[in-house]
Design a protein around this motif. Structure first.
Motif, PDB file in Angstrom:
ATOM      1  N   TRP A 138       4.442  22.406   4.471  1.00 23.99           N
ATOM      2  CA  TRP A 138       4.708  22.651   3.035  1.00 23.99           C
ATOM      3  C   TRP A 138       4.119  21.531   2.188  1.00 23.99           C
ATOM      4  O   TRP A 138       3.449  21.764   1.189  1.00 23.99           O
ATOM      5  CB  TRP A 138       6.232  22.750   2.888  1.00 23.99           C
ATOM      6  CG  TRP A 138       6.782  22.748   1.495  1.00 23.99           C
ATOM      7  CD1 TRP A 138       6.420  23.578   0.465  1.00 23.99           C
ATOM      8  CD2 TRP A 138       7.810  21.889   0.988  1.00 23.99           C
ATOM      9  NE1 TRP A 138       7.168  23.289  -0.650  1.00 23.99           N
ATOM     10  CE2 TRP A 138       8.033  22.266  -0.359  1.00 23.99           C
ATOM     11  CE3 TRP A 138       8.581  20.853   1.534  1.00 23.99           C
ATOM     12  CZ2 TRP A 138       8.991  21.626  -1.158  1.00 23.99           C
ATOM     13  CZ3 TRP A 138       9.527  20.231   0.750  1.00 23.99           C
ATOM     14  CH2 TRP A 138       9.723  20.616  -0.583  1.00 23.99           C
ATOM     15  N   ARG A 139       4.367  20.298   2.581  1.00 19.41           N
ATOM     16  CA  ARG A 139       3.871  19.129   1.860  1.00 19.41           C
ATOM     17  C   ARG A 139       3.475  18.075   2.882  1.00 19.41           C
ATOM     18  O   ARG A 139       4.079  17.998   3.953  1.00 19.41           O
ATOM     19  CB  ARG A 139       4.983  18.503   1.000  1.00 19.41           C
ATOM     20  CG  ARG A 139       5.428  19.357  -0.160  1.00 19.41           C
ATOM     21  CD  ARG A 139       4.304  19.495  -1.172  1.00 19.41           C
ATOM     22  NE  ARG A 139       4.825  20.045  -2.403  1.00 19.41           N
ATOM     23  CZ  ARG A 139       5.496  19.349  -3.307  1.00 19.41           C
ATOM     24  NH1 ARG A 139       5.748  18.077  -3.115  1.00 19.41           N
ATOM     25  NH2 ARG A 139       5.926  19.929  -4.397  1.00 19.41           N
ATOM     26  N   SER A 140       2.523  17.205   2.525  1.00 20.46           N
ATOM     27  CA  SER A 140       2.263  16.066   3.409  1.00 20.46           C
ATOM     28  C   SER A 140       1.872  14.855   2.570  1.00 20.46           C
ATOM     29  O   SER A 140       1.237  14.994   1.522  1.00 20.46           O
ATOM     30  CB  SER A 140       1.168  16.407   4.427  1.00 20.46           C
ATOM     31  OG  SER A 140      -0.052  16.630   3.769  1.00 20.46           O
ATOM     32  N   ILE A 141       2.284  13.719   3.022  1.00 17.04           N
ATOM     33  CA  ILE A 141       1.925  12.452   2.380  1.00 17.04           C
ATOM     34  C   ILE A 141       1.442  11.513   3.481  1.00 17.04           C
ATOM     35  O   ILE A 141       2.127  11.325   4.493  1.00 17.04           O
ATOM     36  CB  ILE A 141       3.132  11.827   1.636  1.00 17.04           C
ATOM     37  CG1 ILE A 141       3.632  12.779   0.526  1.00 17.04           C
ATOM     38  CG2 ILE A 141       2.743  10.459   1.031  1.00 17.04           C
ATOM     39  CD1 ILE A 141       4.847  12.286  -0.245  1.00 17.04           C
ATOM     40  N   ALA A 142       0.252  10.931   3.275  1.00 23.78           N
ATOM     41  CA  ALA A 142      -0.338  10.048   4.289  1.00 23.78           C
ATOM     42  C   ALA A 142      -0.088   8.593   3.927  1.00 23.78           C
ATOM     43  O   ALA A 142      -0.555   8.098   2.901  1.00 23.78           O
ATOM     44  CB  ALA A 142      -1.829  10.318   4.414  1.00 23.78           C
ATOM     45  N   LEU A 143       0.647   7.913   4.772  1.00 20.89           N
ATOM     46  CA  LEU A 143       0.897   6.480   4.628  1.00 20.89           C
ATOM     47  C   LEU A 143      -0.251   5.712   5.286  1.00 20.89           C
ATOM     48  O   LEU A 143      -0.990   6.279   6.078  1.00 20.89           O
ATOM     49  CB  LEU A 143       2.233   6.120   5.305  1.00 20.89           C
ATOM     50  CG  LEU A 143       3.504   6.260   4.476  1.00 20.89           C
ATOM     51  CD1 LEU A 143       3.582   7.596   3.787  1.00 20.89           C
ATOM     52  CD2 LEU A 143       4.743   6.044   5.328  1.00 20.89           C
ATOM     53  N   PRO A 144      -0.364   4.419   4.997  1.00 20.30           N
ATOM     54  CA  PRO A 144      -1.406   3.635   5.674  1.00 20.30           C
ATOM     55  C   PRO A 144      -1.216   3.698   7.193  1.00 20.30           C
ATOM     56  O   PRO A 144      -0.074   3.778   7.669  1.00 20.30           O
ATOM     57  CB  PRO A 144      -1.165   2.206   5.179  1.00 20.30           C
ATOM     58  CG  PRO A 144      -0.311   2.329   3.966  1.00 20.30           C
ATOM     59  CD  PRO A 144       0.442   3.610   4.072  1.00 20.30           C
ATOM     60  N   ALA A 145      -2.310   3.660   7.924  1.00 20.74           N
ATOM     61  CA  ALA A 145      -2.213   3.594   9.381  1.00 20.74           C
ATOM     62  C   ALA A 145      -1.754   2.188   9.756  1.00 20.74           C
ATOM     63  O   ALA A 145      -2.161   1.205   9.134  1.00 20.74           O
ATOM     64  CB  ALA A 145      -3.571   3.881   9.996  1.00 20.74           C
ATOM     65  N   ALA A 198      -2.918   9.169   8.119  1.00 19.38           N
ATOM     66  CA  ALA A 198      -4.079  10.050   7.979  1.00 19.38           C
ATOM     67  C   ALA A 198      -4.252  10.927   9.219  1.00 19.38           C
ATOM     68  O   ALA A 198      -4.533  12.125   9.108  1.00 19.38           O
ATOM     69  CB  ALA A 198      -5.336   9.221   7.719  1.00 19.38           C
ATOM     70  N   GLY A 199      -4.045  10.337  10.397  1.00 21.80           N
ATOM     71  CA  GLY A 199      -4.218  11.101  11.642  1.00 21.80           C
ATOM     72  C   GLY A 199      -3.229  12.255  11.730  1.00 21.80           C
ATOM     73  O   GLY A 199      -3.601  13.381  12.089  1.00 21.80           O
ATOM     74  N   ALA A 200      -1.994  11.995  11.390  1.00 23.56           N
ATOM     75  CA  ALA A 200      -0.959  13.036  11.447  1.00 23.56           C
ATOM     76  C   ALA A 200      -1.255  14.136  10.434  1.00 23.56           C
ATOM     77  O   ALA A 200      -1.161  15.331  10.749  1.00 23.56           O
ATOM     78  CB  ALA A 200       0.411  12.412  11.178  1.00 23.56           C
ATOM     79  N   GLU A 222       0.836  -1.212   0.000  1.00 14.94           N
ATOM     80  CA  GLU A 222       0.000   0.000   0.000  1.00 14.94           C
ATOM     81  C   GLU A 222       0.868   1.259   0.000  1.00 14.94           C
ATOM     82  O   GLU A 222       0.502   2.282  -0.571  1.00 14.94           O
ATOM     83  CB  GLU A 222      -0.931  -0.001   1.222  1.00 14.94           C
ATOM     84  CG  GLU A 222      -2.050  -1.050   1.111  1.00 14.94           C
ATOM     85  CD  GLU A 222      -2.842  -1.222   2.410  1.00 14.94           C
ATOM     86  OE1 GLU A 222      -3.473  -2.284   2.555  1.00 14.94           O
ATOM     87  OE2 GLU A 222      -2.824  -0.309   3.268  1.00 14.94           O
ATOM     88  N   THR A 223       2.031   1.177   0.651  1.00 16.54           N
ATOM     89  CA  THR A 223       2.940   2.333   0.664  1.00 16.54           C
ATOM     90  C   THR A 223       3.589   2.506  -0.708  1.00 16.54           C
ATOM     91  O   THR A 223       3.736   3.628  -1.208  1.00 16.54           O
ATOM     92  CB  THR A 223       4.003   2.146   1.764  1.00 16.54           C
ATOM     93  OG1 THR A 223       3.346   1.836   2.994  1.00 16.54           O
ATOM     94  CG2 THR A 223       4.827   3.410   1.949  1.00 16.54           C
ATOM     95  N   ILE A 224       3.958   1.395  -1.324  1.00 17.54           N
ATOM     96  CA  ILE A 224       4.572   1.445  -2.658  1.00 17.54           C
ATOM     97  C   ILE A 224       3.598   2.061  -3.667  1.00 17.54           C
ATOM     98  O   ILE A 224       4.000   2.773  -4.582  1.00 17.54           O
ATOM     99  CB  ILE A 224       5.029   0.020  -3.070  1.00 17.54           C
ATOM    100  CG1 ILE A 224       6.262  -0.364  -2.240  1.00 17.54           C
ATOM    101  CG2 ILE A 224       5.313  -0.068  -4.569  1.00 17.54           C
ATOM    102  CD1 ILE A 224       6.698  -1.817  -2.369  1.00 17.54           C
ATOM    103  N   LEU A 247       4.643  -0.322  16.046  1.00 16.08           N
ATOM    104  CA  LEU A 247       5.824  -1.180  15.899  1.00 16.08           C
ATOM    105  C   LEU A 247       6.152  -1.470  14.429  1.00 16.08           C
ATOM    106  O   LEU A 247       7.279  -1.802  14.094  1.00 16.08           O
ATOM    107  CB  LEU A 247       5.614  -2.514  16.632  1.00 16.08           C
ATOM    108  CG  LEU A 247       5.807  -2.499  18.147  1.00 16.08           C
ATOM    109  CD1 LEU A 247       5.344  -3.829  18.740  1.00 16.08           C
ATOM    110  CD2 LEU A 247       7.267  -2.231  18.519  1.00 16.08           C
ATOM    111  N   LEU A 248       5.148  -1.380  13.563  1.00 17.57           N
ATOM    112  CA  LEU A 248       5.366  -1.712  12.150  1.00 17.57           C
ATOM    113  C   LEU A 248       5.775  -0.507  11.307  1.00 17.57           C
ATOM    114  O   LEU A 248       6.159  -0.660  10.140  1.00 17.57           O
ATOM    115  CB  LEU A 248       4.104  -2.346  11.550  1.00 17.57           C
ATOM    116  CG  LEU A 248       3.601  -3.613  12.222  1.00 17.57           C
ATOM    117  CD1 LEU A 248       2.434  -4.193  11.418  1.00 17.57           C
ATOM    118  CD2 LEU A 248       4.707  -4.666  12.361  1.00 17.57           C
ATOM    119  N   ALA A 249       5.706   0.679  11.897  1.00 17.58           N
ATOM    120  CA  ALA A 249       5.973   1.893  11.120  1.00 17.58           C
ATOM    121  C   ALA A 249       7.326   1.856  10.379  1.00 17.58           C
ATOM    122  O   ALA A 249       7.410   2.329   9.245  1.00 17.58           O
ATOM    123  CB  ALA A 249       5.879   3.122  12.023  1.00 17.58           C
TER     124      ALA A 249
END
Ligand code: F6R
Length: 364
Positions: A315-322, A304-306, A201-203, A326-328
């Motif tokens: 300036w920019r933001s990218i939302a990774l899967p929640a 998404a929360g961040a 999902e991140t890729i 520990l898995l971050a």
């Protein structure tokens, strides 16, 4: 063979979900309830401290492992840069365990550290990718990371495979030390089993990282900030960027910037903040507000929360899967790899063979 990719590094970034799935498969029992590996032979309940020694990216994997092992297994862990450890000749705990981590298994300083630990009577573990290597031959117990051959000089899939195996090791040690029970172990195995999907999902967000990387490619300097598990990822992000783009980059623990590095902040220096919405988020958010108050351009890599909390300010933001905190590391590793890779492509540098670097560092 690069397949449909322009560079080996791109291929190796994209391969990570399947590499991680394969590595995990090799580290779990047939019923998928337990971690199973050769390090089970060690009496972990009688050990006061684990020392982990490595260089470069492998050292950052060890840094992630320290946090995992302290948190999950309640085991004190010391991490050491091999070239410092070996010449300092530190005292090591009686009946202690020293683990070296090396993709190639040939890094001269890491090999010397292994030999020193052995001479001190330590039980030695070698976590390696190349199982025919010198470190694999000389360590008491060999733990393979199963990443497959890594061709790109900048390490990608070997890093995440190391982190996966070290996380699995932490779970096994936790069971042996009584820090978790069978149900807890099974829950951790299930958690680790979700990593390949989260990395895929991140890729899938590659286009967003590419757009950010094109702007970062224009910079002369960049800062990477993180806390907790994201601190070693900030170091890894800065290392990847400088290795393949030759942009000067520094990684810092976000709480440290006010002790000096904040003097570097200006509108020309992008600041990549690795900040999932975890227990430390409010702390890093306040660090970022300090930086933005000094005209810093913050690229928030969060979830998404961040992004909901800070997305309008930065300036920019990218939302990774929640994901579970520990898995971050697995997700944010992909993020920093893509930022470095696409900045290098934008600059036209030699991604797979950066100047002055070799895949295996056999000189001291
Ligand atoms: C960075 C990188 C190096 C290696 C380091 C250790 O992308 O690849 O920092 O991690 O030279 O190499 P190994 O793991 O082979 O001991």
């Amino acid at each position: 063979d690069k397949g449909q990719h322009r560079h080996f590094m791109a291929k190796e970034i994209h391969e990570q979900p399947s590499v991680i799935a394969r590595a995990l498969g090799a580290w779990i029992s047939d019923d998928r309830h337990r971690i199973a590996c050769a390090a089970e032979a060690v009496d972990w309940s009688g050990i006061s401290r684990l020392t982990i020694v490595a260089c470069g990216t492998a050292f950052y994997a060890a840094h992630v492992a320290k946090v995992w092992m302290e948190r999950v297994a309640r085991l004190p862990v010391e991490i050491e840069i091999a070239s410092e450890f070996r010449y300092r000749e530190p005292p090591l705990p009686a009946r202690g365990v020293t683990m070296v981590v090396s993709q190639s298994g040939e890094t001269a300083d890491t090999l010397a550290a292994l030999r020193y630990a052995k001479a001190q009577g330590q039980i030695t573990l070698g976590l390696v990718n190349v199982t025919t290597s010198t470190i694999a031959r000389e360590a008491d117990i060999v733990l393979p990371i199963h990443a497959g051959p890594e061709i790109g000089v900048a390490s990608t899939k070997a890093f995440t495979a190391m982190v996966l195996c070290l996380s699995a090791l932490a779970v096994m040690i936790a069971r042996k030390r009584g820090a978790i029970d069978a149900a807890g172990e099974r829950a951790h195995v299930e958690l680790l089993s979700t990593v390949p999907r989260l990395m895929s999902e991140t890729i899938a967000l590659e286009g967003q990282f590419e757009a950010l990387a094109r702007d970062i490619a224009e910079a002369k300097d960049a800062l990477f900030l993180g806390r907790g598990l994201m601190y070693p990822l900030a170091l890894e992000g800065a290392l990847k960027l400088k290795e393949i783009t030759y942009i000067h980059a520094e990684g810092y623990a976000a709480g440290e910037i006010k002790h000096g590095p904040i003097a570097l902040v200006d509108e020309a220096t992008p600041i990549v903040a690795l900040a999932p919405h975890d227990a430390l988020f409010e702390k890093i958010a306040s660090n970022l507000r300090e930086v933005m108050g000094r005209k810093g351009r913050v690229a928030l890599i969060g979830d998404a929360g961040a992004c909901r909390e800070m997305g309008d300010e930065v300036w920019r933001s990218i939302a990774l899967p929640a994901a579970d905190p520990l898995l971050a590391p697995f997700l944010y590793a992909v993020a920093v790899q893509f930022i470095a890779y696409h900045a290098a492509v934008a600059k036209g540098t030699d991604v797979d063979q950066p100047r002055n670097l070799a895949k295996s560092v056999t000189v001291e």
